[in-house]
Design a protein around this motif. Structure first.
Motif, PDB file in Angstrom:
ATOM      1  N   ALA A  36       0.832  -1.204   0.000  1.00  0.00           N
ATOM      2  CA  ALA A  36       0.000   0.000   0.000  1.00  0.00           C
ATOM      3  C   ALA A  36       0.867   1.254   0.000  1.00  0.00           C
ATOM      4  O   ALA A  36       0.589   2.224  -0.727  1.00  0.00           O
ATOM      5  CB  ALA A  36      -0.927  -0.012   1.217  1.00  0.00           C
ATOM      6  N   ALA A  37       1.923   1.238   0.799  1.00  0.00           N
ATOM      7  CA  ALA A  37       2.821   2.392   0.852  1.00  0.00           C
ATOM      8  C   ALA A  37       3.498   2.626  -0.489  1.00  0.00           C
ATOM      9  O   ALA A  37       3.648   3.769  -0.937  1.00  0.00           O
ATOM     10  CB  ALA A  37       3.866   2.194   1.948  1.00  0.00           C
ATOM     11  N   ALA A 161       7.425   6.912   5.187  1.00  0.00           N
ATOM     12  CA  ALA A 161       8.158   8.090   5.653  1.00  0.00           C
ATOM     13  C   ALA A 161       8.330   9.131   4.553  1.00  0.00           C
ATOM     14  O   ALA A 161       8.201   8.821   3.360  1.00  0.00           O
ATOM     15  CB  ALA A 161       9.521   7.665   6.196  1.00  0.00           C
ATOM     16  N   PRO A 162       8.621  10.373   4.917  1.00  0.00           N
ATOM     17  CA  PRO A 162       8.773  11.416   3.904  1.00  0.00           C
ATOM     18  C   PRO A 162       9.785  11.099   2.803  1.00  0.00           C
ATOM     19  O   PRO A 162       9.642  11.568   1.682  1.00  0.00           O
ATOM     20  CB  PRO A 162       9.206  12.633   4.726  1.00  0.00           C
ATOM     21  N   VAL A 163      10.803  10.290   3.099  1.00  0.00           N
ATOM     22  CA  VAL A 163      11.795   9.939   2.067  1.00  0.00           C
ATOM     23  C   VAL A 163      11.633   8.488   1.613  1.00  0.00           C
ATOM     24  O   VAL A 163      12.584   7.865   1.142  1.00  0.00           O
ATOM     25  CB  VAL A 163      13.232  10.205   2.567  1.00  0.00           C
ATOM     26  N   ALA A 164      10.417   7.942   1.730  1.00  0.00           N
ATOM     27  CA  ALA A 164      10.184   6.542   1.374  1.00  0.00           C
ATOM     28  C   ALA A 164      10.321   6.265  -0.110  1.00  0.00           C
ATOM     29  O   ALA A 164      10.344   5.092  -0.519  1.00  0.00           O
ATOM     30  CB  ALA A 164       8.793   6.107   1.854  1.00  0.00           C
ATOM     31  N   SER A 356      19.990  19.372   1.894  1.00  0.00           N
ATOM     32  CA  SER A 356      18.730  18.675   1.660  1.00  0.00           C
ATOM     33  C   SER A 356      18.869  17.161   1.746  1.00  0.00           C
ATOM     34  O   SER A 356      17.917  16.460   2.077  1.00  0.00           O
ATOM     35  CB  SER A 356      18.152  19.069   0.298  1.00  0.00           C
ATOM     36  N   SER A 357      20.049  16.623   1.481  1.00  0.00           N
ATOM     37  CA  SER A 357      20.249  15.170   1.568  1.00  0.00           C
ATOM     38  C   SER A 357      20.217  14.656   3.002  1.00  0.00           C
ATOM     39  O   SER A 357      20.134  13.443   3.218  1.00  0.00           O
ATOM     40  CB  SER A 357      21.578  14.771   0.925  1.00  0.00           C
ATOM     41  N   THR A 358      20.288  15.559   3.967  1.00  0.00           N
ATOM     42  CA  THR A 358      20.296  15.137   5.364  1.00  0.00           C
ATOM     43  C   THR A 358      19.036  14.358   5.724  1.00  0.00           C
ATOM     44  O   THR A 358      19.088  13.426   6.537  1.00  0.00           O
ATOM     45  CB  THR A 358      20.447  16.358   6.293  1.00  0.00           C
ATOM     46  N   PHE A 359      17.901  14.700   5.113  1.00  0.00           N
ATOM     47  CA  PHE A 359      16.668  13.967   5.411  1.00  0.00           C
ATOM     48  C   PHE A 359      16.823  12.496   5.037  1.00  0.00           C
ATOM     49  O   PHE A 359      16.363  11.603   5.749  1.00  0.00           O
ATOM     50  CB  PHE A 359      15.487  14.593   4.667  1.00  0.00           C
ATOM     51  N   ARG A 360      17.464  12.243   3.913  1.00  0.00           N
ATOM     52  CA  ARG A 360      17.721  10.850   3.502  1.00  0.00           C
ATOM     53  C   ARG A 360      18.710  10.187   4.449  1.00  0.00           C
ATOM     54  O   ARG A 360      18.575   9.003   4.779  1.00  0.00           O
ATOM     55  CB  ARG A 360      18.243  10.841   2.066  1.00  0.00           C
ATOM     56  N   ILE A 396       8.840  14.493  -2.712  1.00  0.00           N
ATOM     57  CA  ILE A 396       8.900  13.973  -4.081  1.00  0.00           C
ATOM     58  C   ILE A 396       8.677  15.098  -5.092  1.00  0.00           C
ATOM     59  O   ILE A 396       9.365  15.173  -6.118  1.00  0.00           O
ATOM     60  CB  ILE A 396       7.879  12.843  -4.274  1.00  0.00           C
ATOM     61  N   ALA A 397       7.732  15.987  -4.803  1.00  0.00           N
ATOM     62  CA  ALA A 397       7.480  17.107  -5.713  1.00  0.00           C
ATOM     63  C   ALA A 397       8.721  17.980  -5.860  1.00  0.00           C
ATOM     64  O   ALA A 397       9.048  18.442  -6.963  1.00  0.00           O
ATOM     65  CB  ALA A 397       6.304  17.926  -5.209  1.00  0.00           C
TER      66      ALA A 397
END
Length: 410
Positions: A36-37, A161-164, A356-360, A396-397
């Motif tokens: 589903a995710a 998760a936001p970076v899924a 920005s890569s820190t989230f990953r 993603i956007a």
């Protein structure tokens, strides 16, 4: 009809939909959550593709395959096809420029082997499969300390998760997380022999094994201090010391390999610094913890605020992170998860430049989702899941639908 029997609601069935869900094997329930995710993520990616314009990194109307092969996936593909440069490229200033030495070989070559001629197809398959298996191992790890409901919700947060999107693009994160969760589970269960195989593969999948070396050292100290209530046999001492030494050795091995191949002992560190130099000329050599201090000033100046506010924010961030480990839901996750989270955060503070890569790069902290899922409030859990999906849509956007700004790099 006089008794009204046809108008009364029928009695509830003996088995509700919730009962049917609970009767499913855990692996099937996690598969349903994960599928589903992934469908939701695919929907977000399709929306990003529709919104993409000629100004986007991916151009107009990119395909999902373009996203799979985008950004760092190009480096992994290059490693699989061309290998590593014996002579790293240099910039106009004479410094080593961005090159493939920043990317470890395991994921690149596994994807190549699985793809049977199509690296992109292999990368997608490895990322998807590793993500599902990582969910299974994460659930097993959390179930050592939590009930089934909290563990499943934590898996849902992790999968959504936001970076899924990393679970379905050509990045090494999924495979790294699978290996990492296996390593943490082995420590928690004290299955030491398995770690001799897991640690070297982990080390050459992506950076981070030095944090595991620190975690093993701290774990050994913790066990030694508690040996009166939790016996620490000599065999376990030998395993903990040996595995910590192994993790340290393989953690530095890539630098030695890069130095031996290129003839430059600093080739790997200079390659990593190449990405930082686009932000500041201050990064001449690698200095631990320098990246966060420099970034605090850089980012706040970019936001139109004085640098001192960035330094103050950094101090508050460190204090908040330290305080997090004293929160009861985090403490209940167990010493293995807490020591790993502390070690990895210290590692991030020491070696990375936040952008920005820190989230990953925060994905290896995913066992902490167990603390978020601990409260039994269904409303809270649903709200967290909704925030995860909202964050994923925005991420993603920005990274795939646009990706044309300095802060839109996954």
């Amino acid at each position: 009809m006089a008794d009204g029997s046809l108008t009364r609601p029928a009695p509830a069935p003996s088995g509700s939909r919730g009962d049917a869900w609970r009767r499913l094997p855990v692996a099937a329930r996690i598969a349903a959550i994960y599928l589903a995710a992934r469908l939701v993520t695919t929907g977000f990616l399709l929306l990003a593709a529709r919104a993409s314009t000629a100004e986007s990194r991916f151009g107009e109307s990119p395909s999902l395959g373009d996203f799979v092969l985008g950004w760092d996936a190009q480096w992994y593909w290059s490693v699989a096809v061309f290998g590593y440069p014996a002579v790293p490229p240099t910039s106009d200033s004479g410094d080593i420029a961005e090159n493939a030495w920043a990317f470890m070989p395991v994921y690149a070559h596994v994807a190549n082997a699985v793809g049977l001629g199509s690296w992109g197809a292999g990368a997608l398959a490895v990322s998807l499969a590793s993500g599902y298996l990582a969910c299974l191992v994460l659930y097993r790890l959390l179930r050592l300390r939590q009930d089934e409901s909290a563990s499943l919700w934590a898996v849902a947060f992790f999968a959504s998760a936001p970076v899924a999107a990393m679970f379905q693009v050509g990045y090494a994160e999924s495979l790294f997380l699978l290996l990492l969760f296996c390593a943490l589970l082995c420590v928690a269960l004290r299955r030491w022999w398995w770690l001799y195989g897991v640690i070297p593969v982990l080390a050459f999948t992506r950076p981070g094994v030095l944090a595991l070396a620190l975690m093993l050292g701290l774990y050994g100290i913790w066990r030694w201090r508690r040996r009166a209530v939790d016996p620490l046999p000599g065999a376990e001492i030998a395993h903990i010391v040996a595995l910590g030494a192994l993790a340290t050795a393989v953690g530095f091995a890539w630098q030695l390999i890069a130095g031996a191949v290129t003839g430059n002992p600093q080739a790997y560190l200079e390659t990593e610094l190449a990405w930082r130099r686009a932000w500041s000329d201050a990064f001449g050599v690698f200095v631990p913890f320098e990246g966060w201090v420099e970034a605090a000033g850089i980012w706040f100046r970019l936001w139109g605020m004085p640098a001192w506010m960035g330094y103050a924010a950094l101090v508050l961030l460190v204090a908040a992170v330290v305080g997090m480990f004293f929160a009861p839901p985090v403490r209940r996750l167990g010493i293995e998860v807490r020591l790993w989270a502390a070690s990895y955060l210290l590692y991030l503070f020491a070696v990375f430049f936040p952008q920005s890569s820190t989230f990953r790069l925060l994905l290896p902290l995913s066992p902490l989702w167990g603390a978020v899922a601990a409260p039994r409030s269904r409303a809270l859990r649903v709200s967290v899941l909704a925030l995860c999906l909202l964050g994923q849509a925005v991420w993603i956007a920005a990274m795939y639908g646009s990706g044309n700004r300095f802060w839109q790099i996954p």
